[in-house]
Design a protein around this motif. Structure first.
Motif, short mmCIF file in Angstrom:
data_model
loop_
_atom_site.label_atom_id
_atom_site.label_comp_id
_atom_site.label_asym_id
_atom_site.label_seq_id
_atom_site.Cartn_x
_atom_site.Cartn_y
_atom_site.Cartn_z
N PHE A 155 39.13 64.37 58.33
CA PHE A 155 38.73 63.40 59.35
C PHE A 155 37.36 63.80 59.90
CE2 PHE A 155 42.94 62.00 58.83
CZ PHE A 155 43.04 60.74 59.42
N ARG A 156 36.52 62.79 60.14
CA ARG A 156 35.16 63.05 60.60
C ARG A 156 35.14 63.92 61.85
NH1 ARG A 156 30.98 59.64 58.54
NH2 ARG A 156 31.80 58.15 57.03
N LYS A 157 36.14 63.70 62.74
CA LYS A 157 36.01 64.37 64.04
C LYS A 157 36.24 65.88 63.95
CE LYS A 157 40.63 62.95 65.60
NZ LYS A 157 41.29 62.10 66.59
N VAL A 158 36.75 66.37 62.80
CA VAL A 158 36.97 67.82 62.71
C VAL A 158 35.90 68.53 61.88
CG1 VAL A 158 39.46 67.63 63.09
CG2 VAL A 158 38.55 67.65 60.73
N ILE A 159 34.85 67.81 61.51
CA ILE A 159 33.81 68.43 60.65
C ILE A 159 33.34 69.78 61.19
CG2 ILE A 159 31.42 68.27 59.83
CD1 ILE A 159 31.74 65.35 59.38
N GLU A 160 32.93 69.83 62.45
CA GLU A 160 32.34 71.06 62.99
C GLU A 160 33.34 72.21 62.95
OE1 GLU A 160 29.21 71.55 63.22
OE2 GLU A 160 28.97 69.41 62.73
N ASP A 161 34.57 71.92 63.37
CA ASP A 161 35.62 72.93 63.38
C ASP A 161 35.85 73.46 61.96
OD1 ASP A 161 37.65 74.53 64.38
OD2 ASP A 161 39.18 73.02 63.84
N PHE A 162 35.91 72.52 60.99
CA PHE A 162 36.16 72.91 59.61
C PHE A 162 35.03 73.80 59.08
CE2 PHE A 162 35.93 72.45 55.02
CZ PHE A 162 37.26 72.62 54.64
N LYS A 163 33.77 73.41 59.40
CA LYS A 163 32.61 74.21 58.95
C LYS A 163 32.69 75.64 59.45
CE LYS A 163 28.82 70.85 58.46
NZ LYS A 163 27.62 70.33 59.16
N THR A 164 33.02 75.79 60.73
CA THR A 164 33.08 77.13 61.32
C THR A 164 34.13 77.98 60.61
OG1 THR A 164 32.54 76.07 63.41
CG2 THR A 164 33.29 78.37 63.51
N LYS A 165 35.34 77.41 60.44
CA LYS A 165 36.43 78.14 59.79
C LYS A 165 36.06 78.48 58.33
CE LYS A 165 39.75 78.10 63.02
NZ LYS A 165 39.09 77.24 64.03
N ALA A 166 35.42 77.52 57.66
CA ALA A 166 35.03 77.76 56.27
C ALA A 166 34.08 78.95 56.21
CB ALA A 166 34.36 76.51 55.69
N ARG A 167 33.08 78.96 57.11
CA ARG A 167 32.09 80.03 57.11
C ARG A 167 32.77 81.39 57.31
NH1 ARG A 167 28.81 78.72 61.46
NH2 ARG A 167 28.65 76.76 60.44
N GLU A 168 33.76 81.45 58.22
CA GLU A 168 34.46 82.72 58.45
C GLU A 168 35.13 83.23 57.16
OE1 GLU A 168 37.10 81.77 61.67
OE2 GLU A 168 35.43 81.55 63.09
N ASN A 169 35.47 82.29 56.27
CA ASN A 169 36.11 82.68 55.01
C ASN A 169 35.15 82.76 53.83
OD1 ASN A 169 39.26 82.71 55.33
ND2 ASN A 169 38.48 81.08 56.67
N LYS A 170 33.86 82.78 54.14
CA LYS A 170 32.82 82.84 53.10
C LYS A 170 32.82 81.61 52.17
CE LYS A 170 31.57 87.47 53.59
NZ LYS A 170 32.11 87.58 54.99
N PHE A 171 33.26 80.47 52.71
CA PHE A 171 33.09 79.22 51.99
C PHE A 171 31.92 78.50 52.66
CE2 PHE A 171 37.99 79.38 52.09
CZ PHE A 171 38.05 80.19 50.96
N THR A 172 30.99 77.94 51.86
CA THR A 172 29.82 77.30 52.46
C THR A 172 29.86 75.79 52.31
OG1 THR A 172 28.60 79.21 51.64
CG2 THR A 172 27.29 77.39 52.55
N VAL A 173 29.82 75.08 53.43
CA VAL A 173 29.76 73.62 53.34
C VAL A 173 28.31 73.24 53.06
CG1 VAL A 173 29.99 71.45 54.59
CG2 VAL A 173 31.70 73.27 54.90
N ARG A 174 28.09 72.52 51.99
CA ARG A 174 26.71 72.10 51.69
C ARG A 174 26.47 70.70 52.27
NH1 ARG A 174 22.91 71.74 46.25
NH2 ARG A 174 21.52 70.24 47.25
N GLU A 175 25.42 70.59 53.08
CA GLU A 175 25.11 69.29 53.69
C GLU A 175 24.78 68.29 52.61
OE1 GLU A 175 25.18 68.47 56.87
OE2 GLU A 175 25.71 70.51 57.50
N PHE A 176 25.73 67.41 52.32
CA PHE A 176 25.43 66.41 51.30
C PHE A 176 26.30 65.21 51.55
CE2 PHE A 176 26.29 64.15 47.38
CZ PHE A 176 25.02 64.03 46.80
N TYR A 177 25.68 64.07 51.73
CA TYR A 177 26.48 62.87 51.94
C TYR A 177 26.11 61.90 50.84
CZ TYR A 177 27.27 65.48 56.07
OH TYR A 177 27.62 66.51 56.90
#
Length: 440
Positions: free
Chosen positions: A242-264
């Motif tokens: 869901f769009r509204k959790v993007i920021e939260d998801f990015k932070t958690k991903a980063r903590e796990n060494k997963f990188t969200v690549r800005e791409f739409y």
């Protein structure tokens, strides 16, 4: 005849004594195997005044230098445009259309053109005043230079743009362009609430990703991940949430060494990028394509990607860096830039040799006086080592022509009145040099 690509164009007065001197020269040079000599025929031009000849002599000197540097530039451009087909360059540097009608279609190499030189009466009518003949040549060369500048500028821009695009399509998953990797089906599009993100996961962490992505934040769509491409380091995964959790998801991903690549995913943008790439590729290829030689596997036109990106999932999607084989089977023939270079190199080269002929004519009249009576001869020295000996033969055969010059050759300190040339370039006979090693 394993001779050099250098010619000496000389002339002597056409009276009995000097024609005999030329005969002597021929005998000595052929006996000692110093040079291969041929008559060089020059039409009778309208002389005008000797004063005007002095001015023309100067102008022709400048034009000679200009023409030579222009054909060298064009030869260089042929090398650049042909890239990895360099071995084929000489066969594109010819003087075609320069000989009699029936030989128009032969491939005339440069030395043959020079040794069989015939003045082109149609293009440069000898009945016109010399000034107009020189003017015609000057205009023709100036026009070729202008065209060369604009055509090579266009080509270089194209090349740079293509190189930049190629760089973008060769980087790793963090930086490279994704337009040739992603496809529409990988994304949830046009939803008010949902969005698909791209996440780069290091290879060792694939299992960890599969186990944890659904719980990295609230509102992640279950089973929505798919590996769509990978390089040596890791993989590019989709995930929908869901769009509204993007920021939260990015932070958690980063903590796990997963990188969200800005791409739409933007269909118009993707289409634009793909079209740009294929347009530049075909534009550049078209400029010079010579029947496939340029596009062998691994050629510098489009090196294989250093990072092999293997798209997964959608089998219809072409692999990045594919198309090598397709490109190889396409287009025979040659592109407009190469074709233009070949035709105009030939034109400029032919004009240059006509300029040499004019120089011999003007200098001979200035040196030997009126009425016009001289004989021009073309010498092709057999090898570098014979040039010194050849010079000695010429100086001794023609010493009588100019006592002052002969003396000054022996004693370089004598200034010759009225001669602008530095002494070592001054000989008792008229002398010009033609050097056909244009790629050095």
């Amino acid at each position: 005849m394993g001779s050099m690509s250098e010619f000496w164009l000389i002339s002597a007065p056409g009276d009995q004594e000097n024609l005999q001197a030329l005969e002597r020269m021929n005998t000595v040079t052929s006996k000692s195997n110093l040079s291969y000599n041929t008559k060089f025929s020059i039409p009778d031009f309208k002389v005008g005044t000797l004063d005007s000849l002095v001015g023309l002599s100067d102008e022709l000197g400048k034009l000679d230098t200009f023409a030579e540097s222009l054909i060298k530039k064009m030869a260089q451009s042929v090398v650049e445009v042909m890239e990895d087909a360099k071995g084929k360059v000489p066969e594109n540097l010819l003087a075609n259309g320069g000989l009699k009608e029936k030989m128009k279609y032969l491939k005339i190499d440069l030395p043959s053109f020079v040794t069989h030189f015939e003045w082109d009466m149609a293009k440069y009518p000898a009945k016109q005043p010399l000034v107009s003949v020189v003017d015609t040549l000057a205009k023709q060369l100036a026009q070729i230079e202008t065209d060369l500048k604009s055509r090579t500028a266009t080509y270089n821009t194209l090349k740079t743009n293509l190189e930049n695009l190629e760089k973008k399509s060769r980087g790793n998953l963090f930086t490279r362009t994704l337009s040739n990797i992603v496809s529409k089906e990988d994304f949830v599009l046009g939803s008010e609430y949902l969005i698909t993100l791209l996440v780069i996961v290091p290879k060792p962490s694939y299992t960890k990703w599969q186990k944890t992505y659904e719980s990295l934040s609230d509102m992640v769509v279950p089973r929505s991940t798919k590996l769509i491409a990978e390089d040596n380091e890791g993989g590019l995964f989709t995930v929908t949430l869901f769009r509204k959790v993007i920021e939260d998801f990015k932070t958690k991903a980063r903590e796990n060494k997963f990188t969200v690549r800005e791409f739409y995913y933007d269909e118009k943008e993707i289409k634009r990028e793909r079209e740009e790439m294929s347009r530049l590729l075909s534009d550049k290829k078209q400029q010079y394509q010579t029947s496939c030689v340029a596009l062998k596997k691994g050629s510098s036109t489009f090196p294989d990607h250093k990072v092999k990106v293997t798209p997964l999932g959608n089998p219809a999607r072409p692999a990045a860096g594919q198309t090598d084989r397709e490109r190889e089977s396409e287009g025979e023939g040659e592109g407009p830039l190469l074709r233009w270079l070949k035709v105009n190199f030939s034109e400029a080269f032919i004009a240059w040799i006509h300029i040499k002929a004019l120089r011999v004519f003007v200098e001979s009249v200035l040196r030997y006086g009126l009425p016009v009576n001289f004989q021009a001869v073309l010498l092709q020295p057999h090898k570098k080592s014979s040039t010194k000996r050849l010079r000695e033969v010429l100086n001794s055969v023609f010493r009588h022509l100019d006592q002052v010059a002969a003396a000054s050759i022996l004693d370089a300190s004598v200034e010759i009145p009225g001669l602008q040339l530095n002494n070592q370039d001054y000989f008792p006979y008229v002398y010009f040099h033609i050097d056909l090693s244009l790629l050095d």
